[in-house]
Design a protein around this motif. Structure first.
Motif, PDB file in Angstrom:
ATOM      1  N   THR A 295       0.831  -1.212   0.000  1.00  0.00           N
ATOM      2  CA  THR A 295       0.000   0.000   0.000  1.00  0.00           C
ATOM      3  C   THR A 295       0.858   1.251   0.000  1.00  0.00           C
ATOM      4  OG1 THR A 295      -1.767  -1.167   1.180  1.00  0.00           O
ATOM      5  CG2 THR A 295      -1.815   1.239   1.262  1.00  0.00           C
ATOM      6  N   PHE A 296       1.901   1.267   0.830  1.00  0.00           N
ATOM      7  CA  PHE A 296       2.800   2.416   0.922  1.00  0.00           C
ATOM      8  C   PHE A 296       3.445   2.703  -0.437  1.00  0.00           C
ATOM      9  CE2 PHE A 296       6.542   4.840   1.749  1.00  0.00           C
ATOM     10  CZ  PHE A 296       6.308   5.567   2.904  1.00  0.00           C
ATOM     11  N   LEU A 297       3.994   1.654  -1.059  1.00  0.00           N
ATOM     12  CA  LEU A 297       4.665   1.821  -2.347  1.00  0.00           C
ATOM     13  C   LEU A 297       3.690   2.269  -3.437  1.00  0.00           C
ATOM     14  CD1 LEU A 297       6.965  -1.313  -2.179  1.00  0.00           C
ATOM     15  CD2 LEU A 297       7.773   1.019  -2.485  1.00  0.00           C
ATOM     16  N   ALA A 298       2.486   1.667  -3.446  1.00  0.00           N
ATOM     17  CA  ALA A 298       1.516   2.018  -4.486  1.00  0.00           C
ATOM     18  C   ALA A 298       1.083   3.480  -4.383  1.00  0.00           C
ATOM     19  CB  ALA A 298       0.303   1.094  -4.396  1.00  0.00           C
ATOM     20  N   GLN A 299       0.822   3.943  -3.154  1.00  0.00           N
ATOM     21  CA  GLN A 299       0.436   5.352  -2.984  1.00  0.00           C
ATOM     22  C   GLN A 299       1.556   6.290  -3.426  1.00  0.00           C
ATOM     23  OE1 GLN A 299      -1.278   6.874   0.586  1.00  0.00           O
ATOM     24  NE2 GLN A 299      -2.822   5.261   0.786  1.00  0.00           N
ATOM     25  N   ASN A 300       2.786   5.995  -3.014  1.00  0.00           N
ATOM     26  CA  ASN A 300       3.910   6.880  -3.347  1.00  0.00           C
ATOM     27  C   ASN A 300       4.308   6.774  -4.810  1.00  0.00           C
ATOM     28  OD1 ASN A 300       5.199   8.359  -0.834  1.00  0.00           O
ATOM     29  ND2 ASN A 300       4.398   6.401  -0.121  1.00  0.00           N
ATOM     30  N   ARG A 301       4.094   5.604  -5.409  1.00  0.00           N
ATOM     31  CA  ARG A 301       4.345   5.470  -6.842  1.00  0.00           C
ATOM     32  C   ARG A 301       3.339   6.316  -7.615  1.00  0.00           C
ATOM     33  NH1 ARG A 301       2.738   1.572 -10.576  1.00  0.00           N
ATOM     34  NH2 ARG A 301       1.736   0.354  -8.931  1.00  0.00           N
ATOM     35  N   GLY A 302       2.057   6.291  -7.157  1.00  0.00           N
ATOM     36  CA  GLY A 302       1.037   7.118  -7.787  1.00  0.00           C
ATOM     37  C   GLY A 302       1.342   8.601  -7.649  1.00  0.00           C
ATOM     38  N   ALA A 303       1.926   8.984  -6.487  1.00  0.00           N
ATOM     39  CA  ALA A 303       2.284  10.393  -6.249  1.00  0.00           C
ATOM     40  C   ALA A 303       3.644  10.752  -6.837  1.00  0.00           C
ATOM     41  CB  ALA A 303       2.282  10.673  -4.752  1.00  0.00           C
ATOM     42  N   LYS A 304       4.332   9.761  -7.451  1.00  0.00           N
ATOM     43  CA  LYS A 304       5.649   9.940  -8.085  1.00  0.00           C
ATOM     44  C   LYS A 304       6.707  10.435  -7.096  1.00  0.00           C
ATOM     45  CE  LYS A 304       3.515  10.856 -12.583  1.00  0.00           C
ATOM     46  NZ  LYS A 304       3.499   9.439 -12.930  1.00  0.00           N
ATOM     47  N   LYS A 305       6.719   9.852  -5.890  1.00  0.00           N
ATOM     48  CA  LYS A 305       7.716  10.217  -4.872  1.00  0.00           C
ATOM     49  C   LYS A 305       8.751   9.095  -4.776  1.00  0.00           C
ATOM     50  CE  LYS A 305       5.011  13.512  -2.259  1.00  0.00           C
ATOM     51  NZ  LYS A 305       4.693  14.070  -0.927  1.00  0.00           N
ATOM     52  N   LYS A 306       9.726   9.166  -5.664  1.00  0.00           N
ATOM     53  CA  LYS A 306      10.710   8.096  -5.821  1.00  0.00           C
ATOM     54  C   LYS A 306      11.584   7.904  -4.588  1.00  0.00           C
ATOM     55  CE  LYS A 306      12.408   7.079  -9.835  1.00  0.00           C
ATOM     56  NZ  LYS A 306      13.161   7.024 -11.111  1.00  0.00           N
ATOM     57  N   GLU A 307      11.958   8.975  -3.923  1.00  0.00           N
ATOM     58  CA  GLU A 307      12.840   8.865  -2.748  1.00  0.00           C
ATOM     59  C   GLU A 307      12.175   8.052  -1.634  1.00  0.00           C
ATOM     60  OE1 GLU A 307      16.071   9.614  -2.076  1.00  0.00           O
ATOM     61  OE2 GLU A 307      16.088   9.858  -4.254  1.00  0.00           O
ATOM     62  N   ARG A 308      10.874   8.256  -1.430  1.00  0.00           N
ATOM     63  CA  ARG A 308      10.159   7.492  -0.405  1.00  0.00           C
ATOM     64  C   ARG A 308      10.014   6.025  -0.814  1.00  0.00           C
ATOM     65  NH1 ARG A 308       7.675  10.196   3.563  1.00  0.00           N
ATOM     66  NH2 ARG A 308       5.867   8.820   3.740  1.00  0.00           N
ATOM     67  N   VAL A 309       9.835   5.798  -2.102  1.00  0.00           N
ATOM     68  CA  VAL A 309       9.776   4.426  -2.617  1.00  0.00           C
ATOM     69  C   VAL A 309      11.100   3.711  -2.350  1.00  0.00           C
ATOM     70  CG1 VAL A 309       9.646   3.049  -4.732  1.00  0.00           C
ATOM     71  CG2 VAL A 309       8.027   4.919  -4.371  1.00  0.00           C
TER      72      VAL A 309
END
Length: 442
Positions: A295-309
């Protein structure tokens, strides 16, 4: 309550999301554990073996449905993280309509094929009627299994893992109470255990539906919003089919392993049923941490936040390993007491076999903690083929070695077969994971 995971402390988000999910899944497992413990103590070893034989078949069907909901939830998380609420709601409605129709079809097929499947895995004739009765009752309640899982998956996709937990706690307590009433007092045996499980699942799904329509405005649908989007359906099938096949592959493997255990006799079948419950409780937190990663990765991938991924994978693997250090102590030193929950006779062969199995598995559990973390990463990144292939390799190895080792080593051979399966799985996953992270610079 929705949670935006695209901002804030990574470890805190993961733990805050995973803990309710862990507790929720553990409470869900109490359905089967309560059935096994109460049936084993108050009906007998034959009844425990009947429930144990039925469980792998039941789990194939249930986790196929769970896999559909899990795959769809990745898309929901991605659209929610991107702030595209219209597309998010279309994904929810599409999954609900298609999943509901599919579940009805599954119920009909499963009802018809119950006894042929039980005979396929060499179920002893002595326990066949009880096993078939238990399965048919469970199959009848699959619609409630779908409803609970689609609503809980939707809530988790927006970061709310607490609400499904509350409903599961309530229904789990009711399940145990009804098990005692139906099995102990009414003497309905295996059928009573199945009925208690279905009623509890029905209540948890009703609680979810009522809560959503009272408390979550984002999940309120007008008549024109509740549609089957053909484009999203194709994408959902692509995601969900891989996840459902992965979940099904795992439980088809357990079904086939049951076929290696059944010729060892009723005591071995009863043992396998008991230790499988322990395995489920051991694996559930590992899987829940992995679902948090997804869930964490999918949300941040959708928001295009690569550093958090990039950072979340390492944090997730740390949490998985820490959990195992606690698990190994609890299972290894508590093996006797755990088996006594299922069988009160301390001199029973079931306890002897079970303790041998659990003392080995306590150390083996480290490997699936890592494989679950890696699979959570790939699901969150939208790459489901890796999870399917790795699960197929693991379960194929486990099945082959179960049939080779069980006749010589009995229940210990089943534990060793698990170890070999996880070794093969990691041998595939680790190089692919390293290559994937380098390619995506995460």
């Amino acid at each position: 309550m929705a949670t935006d995971m695209t901002n804030g402390n990574i470890s805190k988000h993961l733990i805050k999301f995973a803990v309710p999910l862990i507790l929720g899944n553990i409470f869900q497992l109490t359905y089967n554990a309560a059935d096994s413990i109460i049936v084993g103590r108050f009906v007998g070893t034959d009844a425990l073996a009947a429930v144990g034989t039925a469980n792998p078949i039941m789990n194939i069907v249930i986790f196929f449905i769970v896999g559909i909901c899990m795959g769809a939830s990745v898309l929901m998380s991605e659209y929610f993280g991107a702030g595209n609420i219209k597309k998010f709601k279309r994904e929810v409605s599409t999954t609900f309509i298609a999943g509901f129709i599919f579940t009805i079809i599954m119920i009909i097929i499963c009802m018809i094929l119950t006894k042929p499947i039980l005979r396929l895995i060499n179920t002893p004739e002595k326990i066949l009627p009880d096993a078939a009765m238990f399965l048919r009752i469970i199959f009848f309640g699959l619609i409630f299994t779908f409803l609970y899982n689609i609503y809980s998956s939707t809530l988790r996709s927006i970061g709310d893992s607490k609400t499904p937990l509350i409903f599961l706690i309530i229904s789990s307590i009711l399940n145990v109470v009804m098990d005692i009433i139906f099995v102990v007092f009414f003497k309905w045996g295996v059928a009573g255990a199945g009925m208690a499980t279905v009623v509890a699942e029905m209540l948890s799904s009703v609680f979810c539906i009522v809560y959503v329509y009272k408390k979550i405005p984002i999940l309120h649908f007008k008549k024109n919003e509740f549609i089957l989007d053909k484009f999203l359906l194709r994408k959902t099938i692509n995601y969900s089919s891989a996840t459902a096949m992965q979940q099904t592959c795992l439980y088809v493997g357990k079904f086939l392993v049951q076929g290696a255990v059944n010729p060892l006799g009723i005591e071995a079948i009863a043992t396998f049923n008991a230790v499988n419950r322990v395995d489920d409780f051991a694996f559930t937190p590992q899987q829940s941490i992995a679902h948090g990663l997804t869930t964490f990765l999918a949300q941040n991938r959708g928001a295009k936040k690569k550093e958090r991924v990039k950072k979340v994978f390492v944090e997730g693997m740390k949490i998985e390993t820490i959990y195992w250090t606690i698990l190994v102590v609890v299972v290894y030193f508590g093996a006797h007491n755990i088996m006594n929950l299922f069988v009160p006779d301390k001199g029973s062969k079931v306890i002897e076999f079970g303790v041998k199995y659990l003392e080995l598995m306590a150390f083996f559990y480290l490997l699936p903690s890592w494989t679950n973390g890696i699979q959570g990463y790939f699901r969150g990144m939208g790459d489901f083929k890796v999870t399917l292939i790795s699960t197929f390799l693991q379960i194929s190895t486990r099945v082959i070695f179960s049939y080779l080792l069980a006749p010589r080593m009995e229940i210990v051979g089943i534990a060793v077969a698990c170890l070999l399966g996880w070794i093969v799985m990691l041998a595939y996953e680790v190089p692919v994971c390293i290559k994937h992270r380098r390619a995506y610079n995460v």
